[in-house]
Design an enzyme around this catalytic site. Structure first.
Site, PDB file in Angstrom:
ATOM      1  N   GLY A  13       0.814  -1.210   0.000  1.00 47.69           N
ATOM      2  CA  GLY A  13       0.000   0.000   0.000  1.00 47.69           C
ATOM      3  C   GLY A  13       0.843   1.254   0.000  1.00 47.69           C
ATOM      4  O   GLY A  13       0.573   2.202   0.738  1.00 47.69           O
ATOM      5  N   ALA A  14       1.876   1.277  -0.847  1.00 53.29           N
ATOM      6  CA  ALA A  14       2.901   2.321  -0.761  1.00 53.29           C
ATOM      7  C   ALA A  14       2.758   3.425  -1.791  1.00 53.29           C
ATOM      8  O   ALA A  14       3.637   4.281  -1.893  1.00 53.29           O
ATOM      9  CB  ALA A  14       4.290   1.682  -0.889  1.00 53.29           C
ATOM     10  N   SER A  15       1.680   3.454  -2.546  1.00 53.75           N
ATOM     11  CA  SER A  15       1.582   4.452  -3.614  1.00 53.75           C
ATOM     12  C   SER A  15       1.251   5.845  -3.092  1.00 53.75           C
ATOM     13  O   SER A  15       1.615   6.845  -3.715  1.00 53.75           O
ATOM     14  CB  SER A  15       0.536   4.025  -4.646  1.00 53.75           C
ATOM     15  N   VAL A  65      -4.313  -7.363  -2.385  1.00 54.13           N
ATOM     16  CA  VAL A  65      -3.893  -8.109  -1.194  1.00 54.13           C
ATOM     17  C   VAL A  65      -4.995  -9.011  -0.652  1.00 54.13           C
ATOM     18  O   VAL A  65      -4.767  -9.756   0.298  1.00 54.13           O
ATOM     19  CB  VAL A  65      -3.372  -7.175  -0.081  1.00 54.13           C
ATOM     20  N   ASN A  91       1.324  -2.322   5.296  1.00 55.13           N
ATOM     21  CA  ASN A  91       0.573  -1.072   5.361  1.00 55.13           C
ATOM     22  C   ASN A  91      -0.752  -1.125   4.603  1.00 55.13           C
ATOM     23  O   ASN A  91      -1.651  -0.349   4.880  1.00 55.13           O
ATOM     24  CB  ASN A  91       1.438   0.063   4.785  1.00 55.13           C
ATOM     25  N   SER A 145      -3.826   1.106  14.036  1.00 53.46           N
ATOM     26  CA  SER A 145      -4.520   2.394  14.060  1.00 53.46           C
ATOM     27  C   SER A 145      -4.914   2.720  15.488  1.00 53.46           C
ATOM     28  O   SER A 145      -5.148   1.812  16.301  1.00 53.46           O
ATOM     29  CB  SER A 145      -5.776   2.333  13.187  1.00 53.46           C
ATOM     30  N   TYR A 159     -13.531  -1.810  11.058  1.00 52.68           N
ATOM     31  CA  TYR A 159     -12.126  -1.447  10.818  1.00 52.68           C
ATOM     32  C   TYR A 159     -11.348  -1.458  12.133  1.00 52.68           C
ATOM     33  O   TYR A 159     -10.235  -1.995  12.212  1.00 52.68           O
ATOM     34  CB  TYR A 159     -12.070  -0.069  10.161  1.00 52.68           C
ATOM     35  N   LYS A 163      -8.132  -3.838  13.150  1.00 51.92           N
ATOM     36  CA  LYS A 163      -6.846  -3.337  13.625  1.00 51.92           C
ATOM     37  C   LYS A 163      -6.543  -3.853  15.036  1.00 51.92           C
ATOM     38  O   LYS A 163      -5.376  -4.031  15.404  1.00 51.92           O
ATOM     39  CB  LYS A 163      -6.830  -1.806  13.587  1.00 51.92           C
ATOM     40  N   ILE A 192      -4.305  10.967  10.539  1.00 44.70           N
ATOM     41  CA  ILE A 192      -3.272  11.435   9.609  1.00 44.70           C
ATOM     42  C   ILE A 192      -3.956  11.861   8.308  1.00 44.70           C
ATOM     43  O   ILE A 192      -4.803  11.130   7.780  1.00 44.70           O
ATOM     44  CB  ILE A 192      -2.242  10.328   9.320  1.00 44.70           C
TER      45      ILE A 192
END
Length: 254
Positions: A13-15, A65, A91, A145, A159, A163, A192
Protein backbone atom coordinates in the site's frame (compact mmCIF):
# COMPACT_ATOMS: atom_id res chain seq x y z
CA UNK A 1 20.97 4.29 10.80
CA UNK A 2 23.89 3.14 8.72
CA UNK A 3 22.67 -0.44 9.10
CA UNK A 4 19.76 0.27 6.75
CA UNK A 5 21.99 0.83 3.73
CA UNK A 6 21.72 -1.99 1.23
CA UNK A 7 18.83 -3.63 3.03
CA UNK A 8 15.65 -4.45 1.12
CA UNK A 9 12.08 -3.54 2.06
CA UNK A 10 8.65 -4.45 0.80
CA UNK A 11 6.11 -1.76 1.64
CA UNK A 12 2.52 -2.69 0.87
CA UNK A 13 0.00 0.00 0.00
CA UNK A 14 2.90 2.32 -0.76
CA UNK A 15 1.58 4.45 -3.61
CA UNK A 16 0.16 7.22 -1.40
CA UNK A 17 -0.12 8.39 2.19
CA UNK A 18 1.89 6.79 4.97
CA UNK A 19 3.17 3.97 2.77
CA UNK A 20 4.60 6.40 0.22
CA UNK A 21 6.25 8.47 2.96
CA UNK A 22 7.85 5.34 4.43
CA UNK A 23 9.07 4.15 1.02
CA UNK A 24 10.69 7.55 0.36
CA UNK A 25 12.34 7.60 3.77
CA UNK A 26 13.72 4.08 3.42
CA UNK A 27 15.11 4.80 -0.04
CA UNK A 28 16.69 8.05 1.16
CA UNK A 29 18.68 6.01 3.67
CA UNK A 30 20.00 3.58 1.10
CA UNK A 31 17.39 0.85 1.27
CA UNK A 32 16.11 -0.91 -1.83
CA UNK A 33 12.34 -0.59 -1.82
CA UNK A 34 9.53 -2.57 -3.45
CA UNK A 35 6.57 -0.19 -3.79
CA UNK A 36 3.37 -2.22 -3.79
CA UNK A 37 0.09 -0.79 -5.04
CA UNK A 38 -3.29 -2.10 -6.11
CA UNK A 39 -5.25 0.48 -8.11
CA UNK A 40 -3.03 3.58 -7.90
CA UNK A 41 -0.60 2.84 -10.72
CA UNK A 42 0.20 6.45 -11.62
CA UNK A 43 1.09 7.57 -8.06
CA UNK A 44 3.19 4.42 -7.59
CA UNK A 45 5.11 5.10 -10.81
CA UNK A 46 5.60 8.74 -9.84
CA UNK A 47 6.97 7.67 -6.45
CA UNK A 48 9.43 5.22 -8.01
CA UNK A 49 10.51 7.86 -10.53
CA UNK A 50 11.10 10.38 -7.72
CA UNK A 51 13.11 7.89 -5.69
CA UNK A 52 15.32 6.88 -8.63
CA UNK A 53 15.78 10.52 -9.65
CA UNK A 54 17.24 11.11 -6.18
CA UNK A 55 19.63 8.19 -6.62
CA UNK A 56 17.60 5.60 -4.73
CA UNK A 57 16.54 2.11 -5.74
CA UNK A 58 12.87 1.23 -6.06
CA UNK A 59 10.41 -0.56 -8.28
CA UNK A 60 6.63 -0.83 -8.31
CA UNK A 61 4.54 -3.97 -8.35
CA UNK A 62 0.78 -4.41 -8.43
CA UNK A 63 -1.49 -6.83 -6.63
CA UNK A 64 -4.77 -7.12 -4.77
CA UNK A 65 -3.89 -8.11 -1.19
CA UNK A 66 -7.22 -9.92 -0.90
CA UNK A 67 -5.80 -12.46 -3.37
CA UNK A 68 -3.48 -15.02 -1.78
CA UNK A 69 -1.86 -15.84 -5.11
CA UNK A 70 -1.17 -12.16 -5.72
CA UNK A 71 0.54 -11.92 -2.32
CA UNK A 72 2.72 -14.89 -3.15
CA UNK A 73 3.66 -13.34 -6.49
CA UNK A 74 4.47 -9.97 -4.90
CA UNK A 75 6.89 -11.63 -2.48
CA UNK A 76 8.48 -13.76 -5.20
CA UNK A 77 8.97 -10.74 -7.45
CA UNK A 78 10.52 -8.73 -4.62
CA UNK A 79 12.93 -11.55 -3.79
CA UNK A 80 13.83 -11.91 -7.47
CA UNK A 81 14.60 -8.18 -7.71
CA UNK A 82 16.42 -7.61 -4.42
CA UNK A 83 17.57 -11.10 -3.47
CA UNK A 84 15.56 -11.15 -0.27
CA UNK A 85 13.42 -9.09 2.09
CA UNK A 86 14.85 -7.59 5.27
CA UNK A 87 11.91 -5.39 6.22
CA UNK A 88 8.23 -6.04 5.56
CA UNK A 89 5.80 -3.16 6.15
CA UNK A 90 2.20 -4.39 6.16
CA UNK A 91 0.57 -1.07 5.36
CA UNK A 92 -2.12 -2.09 2.85
CA UNK A 93 -5.63 -1.83 4.24
CA UNK A 94 -8.66 0.38 4.39
CA UNK A 95 -11.88 1.27 6.14
CA UNK A 96 -13.97 0.26 3.07
CA UNK A 97 -17.22 1.71 4.42
CA UNK A 98 -18.62 3.42 7.49
CA UNK A 99 -21.81 1.64 8.46
CA UNK A 100 -24.15 1.76 11.48
CA UNK A 101 -24.78 -1.58 13.13
CA UNK A 102 -28.34 -1.74 11.81
CA UNK A 103 -26.94 -1.80 8.26
CA UNK A 104 -24.11 -4.26 8.93
CA UNK A 105 -23.84 -7.11 6.41
CA UNK A 106 -21.79 -10.31 6.59
CA UNK A 107 -20.05 -9.59 3.29
CA UNK A 108 -18.71 -6.28 4.59
CA UNK A 109 -17.28 -8.01 7.66
CA UNK A 110 -15.49 -10.51 5.41
CA UNK A 111 -14.08 -7.78 3.16
CA UNK A 112 -12.76 -5.55 5.94
CA UNK A 113 -11.22 -8.40 7.93
CA UNK A 114 -9.70 -9.88 4.79
CA UNK A 115 -8.22 -6.58 3.64
CA UNK A 116 -6.81 -5.49 6.99
CA UNK A 117 -6.14 -8.69 8.95
CA UNK A 118 -5.89 -11.78 6.77
CA UNK A 119 -3.71 -10.06 4.19
CA UNK A 120 -1.24 -9.12 6.93
CA UNK A 121 -0.95 -12.74 8.04
CA UNK A 122 -0.66 -13.92 4.44
CA UNK A 123 2.27 -11.59 3.77
CA UNK A 124 3.95 -12.76 6.98
CA UNK A 125 3.43 -16.39 5.94
CA UNK A 126 5.26 -15.75 2.66
CA UNK A 127 8.04 -13.51 4.00
CA UNK A 128 9.03 -15.31 7.21
CA UNK A 129 10.58 -18.31 5.37
CA UNK A 130 12.70 -15.88 3.35
CA UNK A 131 13.91 -14.12 6.48
CA UNK A 132 14.74 -17.48 8.04
CA UNK A 133 16.69 -18.57 4.97
CA UNK A 134 18.65 -15.32 4.90
CA UNK A 135 19.96 -16.10 8.38
CA UNK A 136 20.18 -12.49 9.54
CA UNK A 137 16.74 -12.01 11.04
CA UNK A 138 14.47 -9.23 9.89
CA UNK A 139 11.82 -6.72 10.86
CA UNK A 140 8.09 -7.00 10.25
CA UNK A 141 6.18 -3.78 10.86
CA UNK A 142 2.41 -4.04 10.86
CA UNK A 143 0.27 -0.93 10.52
CA UNK A 144 -2.47 -0.66 13.09
CA UNK A 145 -4.52 2.39 14.06
CA UNK A 146 -5.56 4.41 17.07
CA UNK A 147 -9.01 3.01 16.21
CA UNK A 148 -7.87 -0.32 17.65
CA UNK A 149 -7.63 1.40 21.04
CA UNK A 150 -10.84 3.44 21.15
CA UNK A 151 -13.16 1.80 18.62
CA UNK A 152 -12.79 4.30 15.79
CA UNK A 153 -15.00 7.07 14.52
CA UNK A 154 -18.66 6.78 13.50
CA UNK A 155 -19.45 3.49 11.77
CA UNK A 156 -15.82 2.31 11.83
CA UNK A 157 -16.15 -0.50 14.39
CA UNK A 158 -15.33 -3.22 11.83
CA UNK A 159 -12.13 -1.45 10.82
CA UNK A 160 -11.28 -0.85 14.48
CA UNK A 161 -11.86 -4.53 15.24
CA UNK A 162 -9.63 -5.58 12.35
CA UNK A 163 -6.85 -3.34 13.63
CA UNK A 164 -7.35 -4.79 17.10
CA UNK A 165 -6.66 -8.16 15.51
CA UNK A 166 -3.48 -6.72 13.99
CA UNK A 167 -2.31 -5.61 17.45
CA UNK A 168 -2.94 -8.98 19.06
CA UNK A 169 -1.46 -10.95 16.17
CA UNK A 170 1.63 -8.72 16.35
CA UNK A 171 2.17 -9.83 19.95
CA UNK A 172 1.71 -13.50 19.06
CA UNK A 173 4.01 -13.40 16.03
CA UNK A 174 6.66 -11.54 18.01
CA UNK A 175 6.74 -14.39 20.54
CA UNK A 176 6.86 -17.05 17.84
CA UNK A 177 9.68 -15.48 15.85
CA UNK A 178 11.86 -13.80 18.49
CA UNK A 179 14.33 -16.68 18.76
CA UNK A 180 15.05 -16.34 15.03
CA UNK A 181 15.85 -12.61 15.32
CA UNK A 182 12.73 -11.71 13.37
CA UNK A 183 11.22 -8.77 15.20
CA UNK A 184 7.50 -8.06 14.82
CA UNK A 185 6.12 -4.69 15.87
CA UNK A 186 3.33 -2.35 14.82
CA UNK A 187 2.88 1.35 14.27
CA UNK A 188 -0.53 2.74 15.19
CA UNK A 189 -1.12 6.11 13.53
CA UNK A 190 -3.75 8.48 14.82
CA UNK A 191 -5.61 10.89 12.56
CA UNK A 192 -3.27 11.43 9.61
CA UNK A 193 -4.19 13.53 6.56
CA UNK A 194 -4.08 10.94 3.78
CA UNK A 195 -6.38 9.74 0.97
CA UNK A 196 -7.92 7.48 3.64
CA UNK A 197 -9.62 10.43 5.31
CA UNK A 198 -10.25 12.20 2.00
CA UNK A 199 -12.39 9.19 1.14
CA UNK A 200 -14.04 8.29 4.43
CA UNK A 201 -14.16 11.39 6.66
CA UNK A 202 -15.98 14.68 6.16
CA UNK A 203 -14.31 18.01 7.06
CA UNK A 204 -16.67 18.20 10.03
CA UNK A 205 -15.56 14.78 11.24
CA UNK A 206 -11.91 15.75 10.92
CA UNK A 207 -12.53 18.87 12.98
CA UNK A 208 -14.18 16.79 15.69
CA UNK A 209 -11.24 14.38 15.66
CA UNK A 210 -8.77 17.28 15.90
CA UNK A 211 -10.53 18.55 19.00
CA UNK A 212 -9.50 15.32 20.80
CA UNK A 213 -5.79 15.67 19.95
CA UNK A 214 -3.64 17.46 22.58
CA UNK A 215 -1.24 18.68 19.89
CA UNK A 216 -4.27 20.35 18.27
CA UNK A 217 -3.49 19.34 14.70
CA UNK A 218 -4.10 16.55 12.23
CA UNK A 219 -0.96 14.54 11.54
CA UNK A 220 0.96 14.33 8.27
CA UNK A 221 2.36 11.10 6.75
CA UNK A 222 5.88 12.35 7.45
CA UNK A 223 5.00 12.48 11.16
CA UNK A 224 4.88 8.67 11.06
CA UNK A 225 8.18 8.07 9.26
CA UNK A 226 10.45 8.11 12.31
CA UNK A 227 8.63 5.17 13.88
CA UNK A 228 9.14 3.05 10.76
CA UNK A 229 12.81 3.97 10.49
CA UNK A 230 13.35 3.12 14.14
CA UNK A 231 11.65 -0.27 13.91
CA UNK A 232 13.46 -1.16 10.67
CA UNK A 233 16.88 -0.50 12.18
CA UNK A 234 18.51 -3.35 14.07
CA UNK A 235 20.98 -0.81 15.43
CA UNK A 236 18.24 1.27 17.05
CA UNK A 237 15.55 -1.29 17.91
CA UNK A 238 17.30 -4.64 17.98
CA UNK A 239 15.88 -5.39 21.44
CA UNK A 240 12.36 -4.24 20.59
CA UNK A 241 9.65 -6.69 19.58
CA UNK A 242 5.95 -7.14 20.18
CA UNK A 243 5.39 -3.41 20.63
CA UNK A 244 2.61 -1.14 19.36
CA UNK A 245 4.15 2.29 18.74
CA UNK A 246 1.48 4.99 18.95
CA UNK A 247 1.87 8.03 16.68
CA UNK A 248 -1.18 10.17 17.37
CA UNK A 249 -0.32 13.61 18.76
CA UNK A 250 -1.38 12.49 22.23
CA UNK A 251 -4.90 11.48 21.23
CA UNK A 252 -4.43 8.16 22.97
CA UNK A 253 -1.89 7.58 25.75
CA UNK A 254 -1.67 3.91 26.84
Amino acid sequence: MEDLKGRSALVTGASTGIGAAVARAYAARGMRVAVHYNASADPAKALVDAITADGGEAFALQGDVRDTQAIRRIVIETKARWGGIDVLVNNAGGLVQRVPIADFEDALFDEILHLNARSMLAFCREVVPLMRAQGRGGSIINVSSVAARHGGGPGAYLYAGAKGFVNTATHGLAKELAAERIRVNAVAPGVIQTPFHDRYSTPQMLESFKATIPMARIGDPDDCVGAFLYLASEQLSGYVTGQILEVNGGQYMP
